[in-house]
Design an enzyme around this catalytic site. Structure first.
Site, short mmCIF file in Angstrom:
data_model
loop_
_atom_site.label_atom_id
_atom_site.label_comp_id
_atom_site.label_asym_id
_atom_site.label_seq_id
_atom_site.Cartn_x
_atom_site.Cartn_y
_atom_site.Cartn_z
N GLY A 128 43.69 32.17 38.96
CA GLY A 128 42.92 31.43 39.95
C GLY A 128 41.60 30.98 39.35
N LYS A 188 28.91 43.79 50.65
CA LYS A 188 30.15 43.02 50.61
C LYS A 188 30.62 42.80 52.04
CE LYS A 188 33.17 41.43 47.54
NZ LYS A 188 32.90 40.88 46.21
N GLY A 230 46.71 36.75 37.00
CA GLY A 230 45.96 35.98 37.99
C GLY A 230 45.25 34.82 37.31
N VAL A 245 38.82 32.56 38.52
CA VAL A 245 38.29 33.35 37.40
C VAL A 245 39.28 33.38 36.23
CG1 VAL A 245 37.62 35.67 36.69
CG2 VAL A 245 36.78 34.73 38.84
P1 NAD Z 1 41.37 33.39 43.28
O1 NAD Z 1 41.91 33.56 44.66
O2 NAD Z 1 40.87 32.06 42.87
O3 NAD Z 1 42.47 33.84 42.21
C1 NAD Z 1 43.24 34.99 42.33
C2 NAD Z 1 44.58 34.66 41.73
O4 NAD Z 1 45.36 35.85 41.63
C3 NAD Z 1 45.39 33.67 42.60
O5 NAD Z 1 45.83 32.58 41.80
C4 NAD Z 1 46.55 34.53 43.11
O6 NAD Z 1 47.73 33.78 43.29
C5 NAD Z 1 46.70 35.54 41.98
N1 NAD Z 1 47.39 36.76 42.36
C6 NAD Z 1 47.32 37.48 43.49
N2 NAD Z 1 48.13 38.56 43.43
C7 NAD Z 1 48.72 38.51 42.21
C8 NAD Z 1 49.65 39.34 41.53
N3 NAD Z 1 50.15 40.44 42.11
N4 NAD Z 1 50.04 38.99 40.29
C9 NAD Z 1 49.56 37.89 39.69
N5 NAD Z 1 48.68 37.06 40.28
C10 NAD Z 1 48.26 37.37 41.53
O7 NAD Z 1 40.25 34.52 43.12
P2 NAD Z 1 39.16 34.61 41.97
O8 NAD Z 1 37.88 34.09 42.49
O9 NAD Z 1 39.72 34.08 40.71
O10 NAD Z 1 38.99 36.20 41.85
C11 NAD Z 1 39.91 36.99 41.14
C12 NAD Z 1 39.40 38.44 41.07
O11 NAD Z 1 38.12 38.46 40.44
C13 NAD Z 1 39.21 39.11 42.43
O12 NAD Z 1 39.50 40.49 42.30
C14 NAD Z 1 37.73 38.93 42.70
O13 NAD Z 1 37.22 39.92 43.56
C15 NAD Z 1 37.18 39.10 41.32
N6 NAD Z 1 35.87 38.48 41.12
C16 NAD Z 1 35.69 37.15 41.36
C17 NAD Z 1 34.44 36.59 41.13
C18 NAD Z 1 34.18 35.12 41.33
O14 NAD Z 1 33.12 34.65 40.90
N7 NAD Z 1 35.10 34.37 41.91
C19 NAD Z 1 33.39 37.39 40.67
C20 NAD Z 1 33.62 38.74 40.40
C21 NAD Z 1 34.87 39.27 40.64
#
Ligand code: NAD
Length: 355
Positions: free
Chosen positions: A185, A81, A183, A187
């Site tokens: 976003g 990572k 969240g 995912v």
């Molecule tokens: P992203 O940045 O697109 O979305 C994250 C969302 O969480 C954002 O909309 C943000 O505003 C929101 N957020 C942050 N703090 C918050 C809180 N306290 N309360 C509510 N919402 C909050 O990121 P993502 O790609 O969707 O990833 C989300 C999680 O999944 C992360 O932990 C990431 O490590 C994990 N993840 C992502 C992937 C991937 O393929 N993108 C794969 C495995 C794990």
């Protein structure tokens, strides 16, 4: 910064590489936990940490998580990572990305990167100008795998939530099953959309108030404040924001049958898996349920090394094995009377030769 091997989260990581580039302002940490099964693979996080030690802590914890995740996903990849320590304004320039790409290339394929929080598909394209050890690049055809891993991660989580609902609530039908999504976003938004198609009842929360309101309107969902989502009474809590949200306090106040979501490292400390188990909540270990993205990224990368494109069907077939993997963890957990996270760790450690 103190020596990384004295950090509490150090777990015999094979290497931790600190990158500084004064011209572009880049500071990054690349941690590779294990290459036992193959190159250390895992995304790059772009985040502002007021204390850089928290960035190191994330790199150490997340890279170990990737070793376990890749092993449990059946991939011939180790775990790594990277964390780019962004400034307060989160300034991301082509020069900064180029310097980071050079650092990845310099590791000669021992670390393979892709998107994580704060990094986009376009950023991966920029990196690909400097290193071939990057995945999550735009797809070349509709049927080809690759591109943003977010939708693949969402698909795996959606299948995992359905498996958990079947295991705990005894139904295949998601209609009216109440899922609270923290969240929305890449995912979490994808998970919510897939669940909405099945008629699940959704409650959403995100710190980006406008975005979450628009999504809720589109899906006919409810919105609660970010600090209310963890205590929302629901069937499934799906954490899809940042990690370490399950601690003594939040678990005591949890009113969900199931916790199943994509955020990495949801348990604040390792004892919180047992706390959840004792609370009577079924937990889908984060690195097992959220493997869809890395399955896509790794399959794309490995096919590319063979000079071909992987198909979406090839990737989806691997993602569709996630529910069975979760079910075997829950069954072992019930048989051994230990929490599912411990059971998953045992299985992963055996696979990476550290059992
Ligand atoms: P992203 O940045 O697109 O979305 C994250 C969302 O969480 C954002 O909309 C943000 O505003 C929101 N957020 C942050 N703090 C918050 C809180 N306290 N309360 C509510 N919402 C909050 O990121 P993502 O790609 O969707 O990833 C989300 C999680 O999944 C992360 O932990 C990431 O490590 C994990 N993840 C992502 C992937 C991937 O393929 N993108 C794969 C495995 C794990």
């Amino acid at each position: 910064m103190t020596a990384f091997w004295t950090e509490a989260d150090f777990d015999d990581h094979e290497f931790v590489h600190v990158v500084r580039d004064r011209v572009s302002g880049l500071t990054a940490i690349i941690a590779v936990h294990s290459t036992h099964l193959g190159p250390g693979a895992g995304g790059t996080r772009f985040w502002h940490y007021p204390n850089p030690k928290d960035g190191l802590r994330d790199a150490l914890r997340l890279s170990r998580g990737m070793s376990y995740k890749n092993a449990m996903a059946g991939l011939p990849m180790g775990g790594g990572k990277a964390v780019i320590l962004a400034d307060e304004a989160r300034t991301k320039t082509p020069e900064l990305l180029a310097a980071f790409g050079d650092a990845v290339e310099g590791l000669g394929g021992r670390y393979v990167t892709a998107e994580d929080v704060g990094m986009s598909e376009a950023d991966m394209v920029t990196l690909s100008g400097r290193t071939s050890h990057v995945s999550g690049l735009p797809v070349s055809g509709e049927d080809s795998a690759g591109g943003d891993p977010g939708p693949f991660t969402s698909y795996g989580i959606y299948l995992g939530i359905k498996a958990a609902v079947k295991h705990r609530l005894g139904t295949d039908n998601m209609k009216g099953v109440h899922v609270a999504v923290q969240g929305t976003g890449s995912v979490g938004g994808g998970v919510a959309r897939l669940l909405a198609k099945d008629g699940a009842r959704l409650t959403l929360a995100d710190i980006h108030a406008d975005g979450v309101r628009a999504l809720a309107e589109e899906l006919g969902a409810q919105v609660v404040a970010p600090d209310a989502i963890l205590t929302t009474k629901c069937d499934v809590l799906s954490p899809n924001a940042l990690g370490a949200i399950l601690d003594d306090e939040s678990i005591a106040r949890l009113d969900a049958q199931i916790v199943a979501g994509g955020a990495n490292n949801q348990l604040a400390r390792s004892n919180h898996g047992k706390a959840l188990f004792d609370h009577g909540t079924l937990y889908a270990p984060d690195y097992v349920i959220n493997a869809g993205g890395i399955i896509s990224v790794a399959t794309e990368y490995l096919a590319g090394r063979e000079g071909r494109h992987a198909s979406r069907d090839e990737v989806n077939a691997l993602i569709e094995q996630i529910p069975a993997r979760l079910e075997s963890i829950w069954q072992a957990s019930a048989a051994d009377n230990v929490s599912p996270d411990v059971e998953a760790d045992r299985m992963a450690q055996a696979l990476i030769g550290r059992g």
